[in-house]
Motif scaffolding. Sequence first.
Motif, PDB file in Angstrom:
ATOM      1  N   ASN A 183       6.504   5.533   8.945  1.00  0.00           N
ATOM      2  CA  ASN A 183       7.953   5.366   8.895  1.00  0.00           C
ATOM      3  C   ASN A 183       8.410   5.370   7.439  1.00  0.00           C
ATOM      4  O   ASN A 183       7.606   5.355   6.500  1.00  0.00           O
ATOM      5  CB  ASN A 183       8.400   4.097   9.626  1.00  0.00           C
ATOM      6  N   LEU A 184       9.703   5.387   7.245  1.00  0.00           N
ATOM      7  CA  LEU A 184      10.258   5.566   5.903  1.00  0.00           C
ATOM      8  C   LEU A 184       9.880   4.434   4.963  1.00  0.00           C
ATOM      9  O   LEU A 184       9.529   4.670   3.799  1.00  0.00           O
ATOM     10  CB  LEU A 184      11.789   5.699   5.986  1.00  0.00           C
ATOM     11  N   LYS A 185       9.898   3.194   5.465  1.00  0.00           N
ATOM     12  CA  LYS A 185       9.588   2.081   4.568  1.00  0.00           C
ATOM     13  C   LYS A 185       8.127   2.111   4.116  1.00  0.00           C
ATOM     14  O   LYS A 185       7.817   1.780   2.959  1.00  0.00           O
ATOM     15  CB  LYS A 185       9.936   0.748   5.225  1.00  0.00           C
ATOM     16  N   MET A 186       7.210   2.538   5.008  1.00  0.00           N
ATOM     17  CA  MET A 186       5.808   2.630   4.616  1.00  0.00           C
ATOM     18  C   MET A 186       5.589   3.795   3.657  1.00  0.00           C
ATOM     19  O   MET A 186       4.767   3.711   2.740  1.00  0.00           O
ATOM     20  CB  MET A 186       4.923   2.781   5.851  1.00  0.00           C
ATOM     21  N   ALA A 187       6.331   4.881   3.852  1.00  0.00           N
ATOM     22  CA  ALA A 187       6.240   6.012   2.929  1.00  0.00           C
ATOM     23  C   ALA A 187       6.673   5.588   1.525  1.00  0.00           C
ATOM     24  O   ALA A 187       6.054   5.958   0.521  1.00  0.00           O
ATOM     25  CB  ALA A 187       7.107   7.168   3.430  1.00  0.00           C
ATOM     26  N   ARG A 188       7.731   4.786   1.468  1.00  0.00           N
ATOM     27  CA  ARG A 188       8.197   4.308   0.172  1.00  0.00           C
ATOM     28  C   ARG A 188       7.208   3.335  -0.462  1.00  0.00           C
ATOM     29  O   ARG A 188       7.004   3.329  -1.686  1.00  0.00           O
ATOM     30  CB  ARG A 188       9.565   3.656   0.339  1.00  0.00           C
ATOM     31  N   LEU A 189       6.555   2.509   0.380  1.00  0.00           N
ATOM     32  CA  LEU A 189       5.534   1.603  -0.154  1.00  0.00           C
ATOM     33  C   LEU A 189       4.359   2.392  -0.713  1.00  0.00           C
ATOM     34  O   LEU A 189       3.810   2.035  -1.760  1.00  0.00           O
ATOM     35  CB  LEU A 189       5.060   0.636   0.935  1.00  0.00           C
ATOM     36  N   LYS A 190       3.957   3.461  -0.030  1.00  0.00           N
ATOM     37  CA  LYS A 190       2.880   4.318  -0.553  1.00  0.00           C
ATOM     38  C   LYS A 190       3.254   4.864  -1.922  1.00  0.00           C
ATOM     39  O   LYS A 190       2.427   4.928  -2.840  1.00  0.00           O
ATOM     40  CB  LYS A 190       2.599   5.470   0.412  1.00  0.00           C
ATOM     41  N   GLY A 191       4.516   5.281  -2.057  1.00  0.00           N
ATOM     42  CA  GLY A 191       4.980   5.767  -3.358  1.00  0.00           C
ATOM     43  C   GLY A 191       4.862   4.704  -4.434  1.00  0.00           C
ATOM     44  O   GLY A 191       4.423   4.979  -5.560  1.00  0.00           O
TER      45      GLY A 191
ATOM     46  N   VAL B  23      -5.040   5.010   0.671  1.00  0.00           N
ATOM     47  CA  VAL B  23      -4.299   5.890  -0.234  1.00  0.00           C
ATOM     48  C   VAL B  23      -5.009   6.076  -1.567  1.00  0.00           C
ATOM     49  O   VAL B  23      -5.121   7.192  -2.087  1.00  0.00           O
ATOM     50  CB  VAL B  23      -2.869   5.342  -0.464  1.00  0.00           C
ATOM     51  N   LEU B  24      -5.525   4.996  -2.129  1.00  0.00           N
ATOM     52  CA  LEU B  24      -6.143   5.085  -3.456  1.00  0.00           C
ATOM     53  C   LEU B  24      -7.465   5.845  -3.435  1.00  0.00           C
ATOM     54  O   LEU B  24      -7.891   6.391  -4.445  1.00  0.00           O
ATOM     55  CB  LEU B  24      -6.359   3.676  -4.020  1.00  0.00           C
ATOM     56  N   GLY B  25      -8.109   5.897  -2.280  1.00  0.00           N
ATOM     57  CA  GLY B  25      -9.392   6.583  -2.193  1.00  0.00           C
ATOM     58  C   GLY B  25      -9.299   8.080  -2.337  1.00  0.00           C
ATOM     59  O   GLY B  25     -10.305   8.758  -2.570  1.00  0.00           O
TER      60      GLY B  25
END
Length: 313
Positions: A195-203, A242-244
Amino acid sequence: MNTRAIMEKIKTYDKIIIHRHVRPDPDAYGSQNGLAEIIKASFPSKKVYVVGEEEEWLTYFAVMDQVADSVFEDALVIVCDTANQERVSDQRFQNGKEIVKIDHHPNNDAYGDVLWVDTSASSTSEMIYTLYQEEKDQGLVLTDRGAFLLYAGIVGDTGRFLYPSASNRTFQIASELVEYNFDRTAMYRHMYKTNLKMARLKGYVLQNVEVTEAGVSHVKLSKDILQRFDVTANETSAIVGVLGDIEGMKAWAIFVEEDDVIRVRLRSNGPVINEIAAKYEGGGHPLASGAKIHSWDTVEDLLNDLEHVCAQK
């Protein structure tokens, strides 16, 4: 471990309550509910319950039962995918007449009356399918829904079959499960949608990652950051990988601040990290573990330990 001992316990009891670990993932839900589906289909007269706190995004797979304390009397309790007693979701598991532990994590806490621990298995869902395979001559039945749940659990714990834990046997089991009638495409879409909030957290994570020359990276997610992105501490499990994907990364840690503790999600692309996790009140697999610390001042100590194991690789 002979699966027949577990099969005999299942046959003996009229009431069976199945647990799994807190902060559940697809393997926890898959193994717990997959086993429940097998028992219900095989022995329709038995009363079978699945218990534990709900995880909203996993209700796609199953919904937990609400069980009164009295139900535990004279019940068989089966705990799936949970290495330590303190991590069992719904601590009433101790009130059952007998306890069966089925798990693929290192057996540092050998609780239960009957234990089946197989650290070579990719997931506990894989083990439940093995139980079905070995005991189907005793009347076990696997339905389409049961196959769906076990397949989802295997997919979740192997990272879509990308992790080293996915063995030849894992692929063989997966090939047999996909013969059942369920929608794999819909399952993958649900498990890996963002979802959008998780996409922004990944950023945010990618913009704020700190990396050392030895290949150790980390990110701190304070309660203020979680609030800014409107995510819960549990939801951060979705971004742990993500970091991997960053070139040269050997091991990484994501520090997540909760109300009374700082949760540490540890992952590795090679160096063994579960011994470090054990040092900080945690544990897990050699390449995927969890730990906890009680102060941000401890972050540097943990990162130094990671740095040490990565420098040796």
